[in-house]
Design an enzyme around this catalytic site. Structure first.
Site, PDB file in Angstrom:
ATOM      1  N   GLN A 168       0.823  -1.208   0.000  1.00 27.36           N
ATOM      2  CA  GLN A 168       0.000   0.000   0.000  1.00 27.36           C
ATOM      3  C   GLN A 168       0.860   1.261   0.000  1.00 27.36           C
ATOM      4  O   GLN A 168       0.331   2.360  -0.081  1.00 27.36           O
ATOM      5  CB  GLN A 168      -0.877   0.033   1.253  1.00 27.36           C
ATOM      6  CG  GLN A 168      -1.855  -1.105   1.392  1.00 27.36           C
ATOM      7  CD  GLN A 168      -2.469  -1.112   2.781  1.00 27.36           C
ATOM      8  OE1 GLN A 168      -2.058  -1.876   3.636  1.00 27.36           O
ATOM      9  NE2 GLN A 168      -3.443  -0.257   3.013  1.00 27.36           N
ATOM     10  N   ASN A 169       2.157   1.112   0.126  1.00 32.29           N
ATOM     11  CA  ASN A 169       3.042   2.258   0.342  1.00 32.29           C
ATOM     12  C   ASN A 169       3.420   2.945  -0.964  1.00 32.29           C
ATOM     13  O   ASN A 169       3.640   2.289  -1.977  1.00 32.29           O
ATOM     14  CB  ASN A 169       4.302   1.818   1.081  1.00 32.29           C
ATOM     15  CG  ASN A 169       3.980   1.227   2.446  1.00 32.29           C
ATOM     16  OD1 ASN A 169       2.913   1.475   2.996  1.00 32.29           O
ATOM     17  ND2 ASN A 169       4.886   0.444   2.993  1.00 32.29           N
ATOM     18  N   CYS A 170       3.525   4.266  -0.900  1.00 37.81           N
ATOM     19  CA  CYS A 170       3.899   5.072  -2.067  1.00 37.81           C
ATOM     20  C   CYS A 170       5.362   5.485  -2.033  1.00 37.81           C
ATOM     21  O   CYS A 170       5.824   6.205  -2.919  1.00 37.81           O
ATOM     22  CB  CYS A 170       3.055   6.347  -2.113  1.00 37.81           C
ATOM     23  SG  CYS A 170       1.284   6.100  -2.047  1.00 37.81           S
ATOM     24  N   HIS A 188      -1.055   1.637  -4.469  1.00 42.33           N
ATOM     25  CA  HIS A 188      -1.365   3.060  -4.323  1.00 42.33           C
ATOM     26  C   HIS A 188      -0.333   3.952  -4.988  1.00 42.33           C
ATOM     27  O   HIS A 188      -0.295   5.153  -4.742  1.00 42.33           O
ATOM     28  CB  HIS A 188      -1.535   3.417  -2.840  1.00 42.33           C
ATOM     29  CG  HIS A 188      -2.669   2.686  -2.190  1.00 42.33           C
ATOM     30  ND1 HIS A 188      -2.757   2.471  -0.828  1.00 42.33           N
ATOM     31  CD2 HIS A 188      -3.772   2.108  -2.731  1.00 42.33           C
ATOM     32  CE1 HIS A 188      -3.861   1.793  -0.563  1.00 42.33           C
ATOM     33  NE2 HIS A 188      -4.487   1.562  -1.696  1.00 42.33           N
ATOM     34  N   CYS A 196       3.148   8.476 -18.970  1.00 45.88           N
ATOM     35  CA  CYS A 196       2.382   9.050 -20.075  1.00 45.88           C
ATOM     36  C   CYS A 196       1.271   8.068 -20.393  1.00 45.88           C
ATOM     37  O   CYS A 196       1.532   6.932 -20.807  1.00 45.88           O
ATOM     38  CB  CYS A 196       3.268   9.273 -21.301  1.00 45.88           C
ATOM     39  SG  CYS A 196       2.319   9.790 -22.755  1.00 45.88           S
ATOM     40  N   GLY A 269       2.783  -4.714   9.012  1.00 39.61           N
ATOM     41  CA  GLY A 269       2.645  -3.278   9.225  1.00 39.61           C
ATOM     42  C   GLY A 269       1.458  -2.632   8.559  1.00 39.61           C
ATOM     43  O   GLY A 269       1.472  -1.428   8.306  1.00 39.61           O
ATOM     44  N   SER A 270       0.414  -3.386   8.269  1.00 40.44           N
ATOM     45  CA  SER A 270      -0.793  -2.815   7.664  1.00 40.44           C
ATOM     46  C   SER A 270      -1.954  -2.927   8.636  1.00 40.44           C
ATOM     47  O   SER A 270      -2.164  -3.979   9.239  1.00 40.44           O
ATOM     48  CB  SER A 270      -1.149  -3.544   6.368  1.00 40.44           C
ATOM     49  OG  SER A 270      -2.410  -3.103   5.886  1.00 40.44           O
TER      50      SER A 270
END
Length: 402
Positions: A168-170, A188, A196, A269-270
Site C-alpha cells: 500500500q506504500n507510495c 497506491h 504518459c 505493518g498494515s
C-alpha cells in the site's frame, strides 16, 4: 383546522414547538442519566436511583455507547508480545514460511516507520494526528532508505520463499531495496514514477526525486511532458477516495494472480482497514477451508485478526530480524551505491531541471547530482511528498464540516 382537513400554519408551528420541546427534554434527561452513571453506585442518591430505574432505555443506550467507545480505544492501543512469547510465535511463523508453497506478503505503512515515515493509524500516525487537530510532520521523505524489513523481504524473494509483494506504500522503498519490479504490486502508486497515459503501452519515467510536488487528490499532472509524444505526464498515486486504473506500478493483475495462488499470506505493518476492502486479495469466493493461511504482524488490532492463524504483536523490524535468524538467512545491508533506482531512472531533458524543487537522490550524500535544482541537503524544513497526507486532510475537513 385549515380547509380540506389539513393543519393551519399556526397549528403546524405549535406542533413543531411541541416536538422541539420534547426533543430538548429528552436530551436533558439523557444528560442527567449520563451524569448519574458516571458516579459510583454507592454515591447515587435515592432520587438518582429512581431516575435510572425509570429510564432503562436511556441507561441501555448510554452503556452501549460506553462499551463501543472503550472497544475503539482498545483497538487503537499498541500491544507488544513479551520477548519469549514473540520468539515462540516467530518460530511458528518460520515453520509456515518454510512449508508455504506460494507465500505472498502484504505490506503497509508500519514497515516504513523505521525510515522515519509515519504510518496512518498508529499513536503518531497521520490519521491520528489529524483527528486530534495536530500538525503532521516527518523527516524529508527523500532521505528515507529501505529498512531492515524491506531488505529482509527482498532476501526472502531471492531465496524463493516469497513469491510476490503487495504494498500500500507510495514511498518506493520496495523498489529501492532491490525487489524485482515483476514481484511488486504498488497498489497506491510510487512517488518516484510518472507516466504518459497517451502512449500505448503507457510510457513510464522513473525519477530520482519525488514527482508529486504539484499533484493532489484528482490533480495528477506533474508539469513535465512525455519525451516521445509531448503529452503531459501524470503521477501514479492513488489517493484516498480514488480508484487506481494504471497498469504499472499498481500491477493489480499480478497481485490478484498471486492472491489466487497463495496458500499463505503474511501481512506486515498494515492496519488492513483499506486492504480488507479489496476482496480479490482475500480469495473470498473460495470456501474457508481453501483460503490462504493468514499471518499478521502489527502492534494494533486489525479487522482480519479473527481470521489469522497467528497474530504477532511486535515491530516489523524486530519480527523480521528474529525470522531471518530462525531461517538462517543473512539480512542484506542497504547500499545506496547499488540502489536500483539509479539504473532505472530517466534523466531530465535540457530545460526540465527547474521543473521541480524536490531534493534528488544521489549515490553519494556528499554532493547533489550535476544540474540538480532541488532543495539543499541540509534543508531545515522537512519536505513531504505531494501525496503525503493529502487525502487524509481532505477527509478531515469534510468530517469537520459535517
Amino acid at each position: 383546522m385549515a380547509a380540506g382537513g389539513g393543519l393551519s400554519r399556526s397549528e403546524r408551528k405549535a406542533a413543531e414547538r411541541v416536538r422541539r420541546l420534547r426533543e430538548e427534554q429528552q436530551r436533558e434527561r439523557l444528560r442527567q442519566v449520563s451524569r448519574i452513571l458516571r458516579k459510583a453506585a454507592a454515591e447515587r442518591s435515592a432520587e438518582e436511583g429512581r431516575l435510572l430505574a425509570e429510564s432503562e432505555d436511556l441507561v441501555t443506550e448510554l452503556q452501549g455507547r460506553s462499551r463501543r467507545r472503550e472497544g475503539l480505544k482498545r483497538r487503537q492501543e499498541e500491544v507488544c508480545d513479551d520477548p519469549e512469547e514473540l520468539r515462540r510465535k516467530v518460530r511458528e511463523l518460520a515453520g509456515a514460511v518454510r512449508s508455504a508453497r506460494h507465500l505472498v506478503v502484504y505490506t503497509g505503512a508500519g514497515i516504513s516507520t523505521a525510515a522515519s515515515i509515519p504510518d496512518y493509524r498508529g499513536p503518531n500516525g497521520v490519521w491520528t494526528l489529524l483527528q486530534k487537530g495536530r500538525p503532521v510532520s516527518a523527516a524529508d521523505l527523500s532521505e528515507a532508505e529501505p529498512t531492515l524489513t524491506h531488505m529482509s523481504i527482498t532476501q526472502l524473494h531471492k531465496h524463493k520463499l516469497v513469491q510476490h509483494v503487495v504494498s500500500q506504500n507510495c514511498d518506493g522503498l520496495h523498489l529501492r531495496s532491490g525487489l524485482p519490479r515483476t514481484a511488486i504490486s504498488e497498489l497506491h502508486g510510487n512517488m518516484y514514477i510518472e507516466v504518459c497515459t497517451s502512449c500505448i503501452p503507457n510510457r513510464e519515467y522513473v525519477r530520482v526525486f519525488d514527482v508529486t510536488e504539484r499533484t493532489a487528490l484528482h490533480r495528477h499532472l506533474t508539469g513535465r511532458t512525455c519525451h516521445k509524444c509531448g503529452t503531459q505526464l501524470r503521477d501514479t498515486i492513488v489517493h484516498f477516495g480514488e480508484r487506481g486504473t494504471l497498469g504499472q506500478p499498481l500491477n493489480w493483475e499480478a497481485a490478484t494472480e498471486a492472491a489466487s495462488k497463495a496458500d499463505t499470506i503474511l501481512c506486515l505493518g498494515s492496519s488492513l482497514k483499506v486492504l480488507k476492502k479489496y476482496p480479490r486479495l482475500w480469495c473470498m469466493t473460495k470456501p474457508p477451508s481453501r483460503r490462504p493461511k493468514l499471518y499478521i504482524v502489527n502492534l494494533q488490532w486489525t479487522p482480519k485478526d479473527d481470521w489469522a492463524a497467528l497474530k504477532l504483536h511486535g515491530k516489523c523490524d524486530d519480527v523480521m530480524r528474529l525470522l531471518m535468524d530462525e531461517l538462517g538467512l543473512e539480512i542484506p545491508v542497504y547500499n545506496r551505491w547499488q540502489d536500483p533506482i539509479f539504473s532505472l531512472a530517466t534523466p531530465l531533458r535540457a530545460g526540465e531541471e527547474g521543473s521541480h524543487s524536490r531534493k534528488s537522490l544521489c549515490r553519494s550524500r556528499e554532493e547533489p547530482p550535476p544540474g540538480d535544482q532541488s532543495a539543499p541537503l541540509a534543508s531545515a524544513t522537512p519536505i513531504l511528498g505531494g501525496w503525503f497526507g493529502r487525502g487524509c486532510a481532505k477527509r478531515a475537513k469534510r468530517k469537520k464540516a459535517a
